[in-house]
Design a protein around this motif. Structure first.
Motif, PDB file in Angstrom:
ATOM      1  N   VAL A 166       0.571  -1.336  -0.014  1.00  0.00           N
ATOM      2  CA  VAL A 166       0.112   0.168   0.067  1.00  0.00           C
ATOM      3  C   VAL A 166       1.129   1.126   0.156  1.00  0.00           C
ATOM      4  CG1 VAL A 166      -1.932   1.406   1.546  1.00  0.00           C
ATOM      5  CG2 VAL A 166      -2.095  -1.399   1.190  1.00  0.00           C
ATOM      6  N   THR A 202       2.343   1.312  -3.610  1.00  0.00           N
ATOM      7  CA  THR A 202       1.478   1.763  -5.127  1.00  0.00           C
ATOM      8  C   THR A 202       0.416   3.372  -4.472  1.00  0.00           C
ATOM      9  OG1 THR A 202      -0.043   0.788  -3.712  1.00  0.00           O
ATOM     10  CG2 THR A 202       1.348  -0.381  -5.390  1.00  0.00           C
ATOM     11  N   GLY A 203      -0.323   3.380  -3.492  1.00  0.00           N
ATOM     12  CA  GLY A 203      -0.851   4.522  -2.755  1.00  0.00           C
ATOM     13  C   GLY A 203      -2.697   3.821  -2.735  1.00  0.00           C
ATOM     14  N   SER A 204      -2.534   2.345  -2.813  1.00  0.00           N
ATOM     15  CA  SER A 204      -3.651   2.346  -3.221  1.00  0.00           C
ATOM     16  C   SER A 204      -3.973   1.109  -2.582  1.00  0.00           C
ATOM     17  CB  SER A 204      -4.443   1.513  -4.579  1.00  0.00           C
ATOM     18  OG  SER A 204      -5.222   0.858  -4.909  1.00  0.00           O
ATOM     19  N   ARG A 220      -6.097  -1.744  -3.323  1.00  0.00           N
ATOM     20  CA  ARG A 220      -6.816  -2.161  -4.259  1.00  0.00           C
ATOM     21  C   ARG A 220      -5.792  -2.855  -5.616  1.00  0.00           C
ATOM     22  NH1 ARG A 220     -11.179  -3.753  -6.592  1.00  0.00           N
ATOM     23  NH2 ARG A 220     -12.831  -1.745  -5.625  1.00  0.00           N
ATOM     24  N   ALA A 221      -4.325  -1.318  -5.213  1.00  0.00           N
ATOM     25  CA  ALA A 221      -4.349  -2.285  -5.998  1.00  0.00           C
ATOM     26  C   ALA A 221      -2.929  -3.408  -5.358  1.00  0.00           C
ATOM     27  CB  ALA A 221      -2.647  -0.611  -6.484  1.00  0.00           C
ATOM     28  N   ARG A 278      -6.350   9.420   4.434  1.00  0.00           N
ATOM     29  CA  ARG A 278      -6.682   8.919   3.230  1.00  0.00           C
ATOM     30  C   ARG A 278      -6.257  10.485   2.328  1.00  0.00           C
ATOM     31  NH1 ARG A 278      -9.618   5.921   0.411  1.00  0.00           N
ATOM     32  NH2 ARG A 278      -9.683   4.242   2.161  1.00  0.00           N
ATOM     33  N   ARG A 320      -8.625   9.470  -3.739  1.00  0.00           N
ATOM     34  CA  ARG A 320      -9.060   8.219  -3.851  1.00  0.00           C
ATOM     35  C   ARG A 320      -8.152   6.553  -3.293  1.00  0.00           C
ATOM     36  NH1 ARG A 320     -12.559   7.187  -9.460  1.00  0.00           N
ATOM     37  NH2 ARG A 320     -14.315   8.747  -9.089  1.00  0.00           N
ATOM     38  N   GLY A 321      -6.694   8.056  -3.083  1.00  0.00           N
ATOM     39  CA  GLY A 321      -6.215   6.969  -2.545  1.00  0.00           C
ATOM     40  C   GLY A 321      -5.643   7.107  -1.293  1.00  0.00           C
ATOM     41  N   LEU A 322      -4.232   6.756  -0.714  1.00  0.00           N
ATOM     42  CA  LEU A 322      -4.094   6.098   0.827  1.00  0.00           C
ATOM     43  C   LEU A 322      -2.248   7.372   0.448  1.00  0.00           C
ATOM     44  CD1 LEU A 322      -5.344   3.220   2.159  1.00  0.00           C
ATOM     45  CD2 LEU A 322      -5.955   5.578   2.461  1.00  0.00           C
TER      46      LEU A 322
END
Length: 291
Positions: free
Chosen positions: A16, A19-21, A23-24, A54, A57-59
């Motif tokens: 995470v 990727t900052g995501s 889902r990814a 947050r 839409r990302g982290l």
């Protein structure tokens, strides 16, 4: 000492963070986004601090999260590199072999290349030096001696025949005899200081009557100097056979000294756990001496 957090939580955190995501990260780990989120919460509960915040839409990492990521990321990379090495070497035996530089370049390396093709499951890692060091850490070594080393297995590899060699100019051809030696510059090798004395004693030559001398750091340099016409080298014949065949060097053929048991050996500890693999190498090198 506090226990380490679960490895899965650390992996989820790293993915995470990169990727900052969620889902990814989930796709990279082949799990669901919910599973990744649970691992992140577990890690934050473990440390008692938020690791992400947050943004859109990302982290993004919080300050403590970023500091932690910087510290652990290099260790994850180290684990991956170690895994790659282990994967490459899986099923392979490794021999750490040490040799004298000149012997390695002129005799050993061509035979090792063919050995590696014949035995791709054996990885021979060669190191070299101009002089022997008892502190050398290796599985086996090429050593020069009489074949007797305590608690060591030693297999002779070649005949050690000493012969004077030089570049074949007309003048040198005429003087390649005992009575003409005084007109040559003797190329002396620092790592083999007794060779000329041994040879002279064998053929009743008084070294004091041979005043022209030049010190060389290694046999390889002495052979090169001889090729360039700078003097006469006392060569180990097995190491200059190519030059003698091609005619770039000539030898004093009638005055060759066979040193008998004083030669090059493949040596390893008698209790080596790699004995079976080392025996394969020994059999190859001794069987292909003429190759």
């Amino acid at each position: 000492m506090r226990e380490l957090p679960p490895l899965n939580a650390l992996l989820a955190f790293e993915f995470v963070a990169k990727t900052g995501s969620v889902r990814a990260a989930a796709e990279s780990m082949s799990v669901t986004p919910g599973a990744v989120s649970r691992q992140i919460r577990l890690l934050e509960d473990h440390f008692g601090t938020a690791l992400f915040q947050r943004q859109g839409r990302g982290l993004i990492l919080t300050h403590p999260g970023n500091a932690y990521f910087q510290q652990i990321s290099e260790h994850f990379e180290g684990l991956r590199r170690a895994g790659q090495v282990l994967h490459r070497n899986a099923g392979r035996s490794v021999i750490r072999l040490h040799s004298f530089t000149t012997f390695a370049t002129r005799w050993l390396i061509p035979r090792l290349a063919k050995f590696q093709m014949a035995y791709p499951d054996i990885d021979v890692r060669l190191t070299t030096a101009s002089e022997w060091d008892d502190a050398t850490d290796c599985d086996a070594a090429i050593r020069l001696g009489n074949g007797v080393w305590p608690q060591r297995h030693a297999a002779p590899l070649v005949k050690n025949v000493l012969v004077p060699v030089c570049r074949p100019t007309e003048g040198r051809k005429a003087n390649m005899a005992l009575e003409g030696l005084s007109q040559h510059t003797l190329l002396m090798v620092r790592g083999r200081p007794d060779d000329w004395q041994l040879w002279c004693r064998a053929f009743n030559v008084d070294m004091n009557q041979l005043p022209h001398r030049r010190d060389m750091e290694s046999s390889a340099l002495a052979y090169q100097a001889a090729l360039e016409g700078q003097g006469i080298a006392l060569a180990q014949r097995v190491l200059v056979e190519d030059e003698l065949r091609s005619g770039t060097l000539i030898a004093m053929e009638n005055h060759q000294l066979d040193c008998g048991s004083l030669t090059y050996y493949l040596v390893w500890n008698e209790d080596s756990p790699k004995e079976v693999t080392l025996k394969r190498l020994e059999e190859w090198l001794t069987r292909h001496e003429e190759s």
